[in-house]
Design a protein around this motif. Structure first.
Motif, short mmCIF file in Angstrom:
data_model
loop_
_atom_site.label_atom_id
_atom_site.label_comp_id
_atom_site.label_asym_id
_atom_site.label_seq_id
_atom_site.Cartn_x
_atom_site.Cartn_y
_atom_site.Cartn_z
N SER A 143 0.83 -1.20 0.00
CA SER A 143 0.00 0.00 0.00
C SER A 143 0.88 1.26 0.00
O SER A 143 0.62 2.21 -0.74
CB SER A 143 -0.92 -0.01 1.21
OG SER A 143 -1.61 1.20 1.33
N GLU A 155 2.48 1.74 -3.41
CA GLU A 155 1.53 2.29 -4.38
C GLU A 155 1.36 3.79 -4.15
O GLU A 155 1.30 4.59 -5.11
CB GLU A 155 0.18 1.59 -4.28
CG GLU A 155 0.15 0.21 -4.90
CD GLU A 155 -1.20 -0.46 -4.74
OE1 GLU A 155 -2.22 0.22 -4.49
OE2 GLU A 155 -1.21 -1.71 -4.85
N ARG A 156 1.27 4.18 -2.88
CA ARG A 156 1.09 5.61 -2.57
C ARG A 156 2.33 6.41 -2.98
O ARG A 156 2.20 7.53 -3.48
CB ARG A 156 0.81 5.78 -1.09
CG ARG A 156 -0.62 5.36 -0.79
CD ARG A 156 -1.13 5.40 0.59
NE ARG A 156 -0.60 6.35 1.53
CZ ARG A 156 -0.73 6.21 2.84
NH1 ARG A 156 -1.36 5.17 3.34
NH2 ARG A 156 -0.26 7.11 3.67
N LEU A 173 4.32 5.64 -5.43
CA LEU A 173 4.29 5.70 -6.88
C LEU A 173 3.28 6.76 -7.32
O LEU A 173 3.50 7.48 -8.31
CB LEU A 173 3.93 4.34 -7.48
CG LEU A 173 5.02 3.28 -7.46
CD1 LEU A 173 4.50 1.95 -8.00
CD2 LEU A 173 6.22 3.73 -8.28
N ASP A 174 2.16 6.86 -6.61
CA ASP A 174 1.14 7.85 -6.94
C ASP A 174 1.69 9.26 -6.73
O ASP A 174 1.39 10.16 -7.51
CB ASP A 174 -0.13 7.65 -6.10
CG ASP A 174 -0.94 6.45 -6.56
OD1 ASP A 174 -0.71 5.98 -7.71
OD2 ASP A 174 -1.78 5.95 -5.77
N TYR A 175 2.48 9.49 -5.70
CA TYR A 175 3.04 10.80 -5.42
C TYR A 175 4.10 11.17 -6.46
O TYR A 175 4.26 12.32 -6.77
CB TYR A 175 3.67 10.86 -4.03
CG TYR A 175 2.66 10.97 -2.93
CD1 TYR A 175 1.74 12.01 -2.89
CD2 TYR A 175 2.65 10.04 -1.89
CE1 TYR A 175 0.82 12.11 -1.87
CE2 TYR A 175 1.74 10.14 -0.86
CZ TYR A 175 0.82 11.18 -0.85
OH TYR A 175 -0.08 11.27 0.15
N GLU A 176 4.79 10.21 -6.95
CA GLU A 176 5.86 10.46 -7.90
C GLU A 176 5.30 10.77 -9.29
O GLU A 176 5.96 11.36 -10.10
CB GLU A 176 6.82 9.28 -7.96
CG GLU A 176 7.66 9.14 -6.72
CD GLU A 176 8.62 7.97 -6.79
OE1 GLU A 176 8.57 7.17 -7.75
OE2 GLU A 176 9.41 7.83 -5.86
N LYS A 177 4.09 10.44 -9.56
CA LYS A 177 3.52 10.67 -10.87
C LYS A 177 3.11 12.06 -11.02
O LYS A 177 3.02 13.04 -10.81
CB LYS A 177 2.31 9.79 -11.09
CG LYS A 177 2.67 8.35 -11.28
CD LYS A 177 1.43 7.63 -11.64
CE LYS A 177 1.64 6.16 -11.66
NZ LYS A 177 0.51 5.42 -11.94
#
Length: 127
Positions: free
Chosen positions: A117, A120-121, A123-127
């Motif tokens: 989890s 994933e978070r 990776l979401d922040y890096e996008k």
């Protein structure tokens, strides 16, 4: 048969049959007084005394052997009981360890989910 032969036969009978022997018993069997044996047949008296001692020793040996056999059986019983107790304790220990292993797997699964989890978070922040 004279008195000496009767005495020797009687002593032999007591010895062979392992009947407890005494000067009085031998004298009674032959029909004479115990003092007659002591006074007139000291060698037979000595044989009777020797046989009586041997019988006592044999009785003591048999008692000790019986005690030893009882102790051996008791030890075997205790060893079986100990083995059963160890088996039961081992079963309890294994069950406890399995429960701990299950708990650790559960904790591992939770941590793995939490890690995924977080990954994933991130990776979401890096996008």
């Amino acid at each position: 048969m004279n008195t000496r032969e009767k005495l020797l036969t009687c002593v032999k009978k007591f010895e062979e049959s392992n009947i407890p022997i005494s000067i009085s018993k031998v004298a009674g069997e032959v029909g004479i007084s115990h003092s007659h044996i002591s006074n007139n047949h000291p060698d037979i008296r000595d044989d009777i005394i020797r046989i009586k001692k041997e019988q006592k020793i044999q009785i003591l040996i048999e008692k000790k052997n019986n005690k030893t056999e009882k102790l051996i059986k008791h030890n075997e019983t205790l060893a079986r009981k100990l083995s059963l107790a160890k088996d039961k304790q081992a079963d309890k220990t294994i069950a406890t360890l399995m429960a701990h292993i299950q708990e650790l797997y559960s904790m591992y699964d939770s941590l793995l989910e939490e890690r995924n989890s977080f990954a994933e978070r991130i990776l979401d922040y890096e996008k």
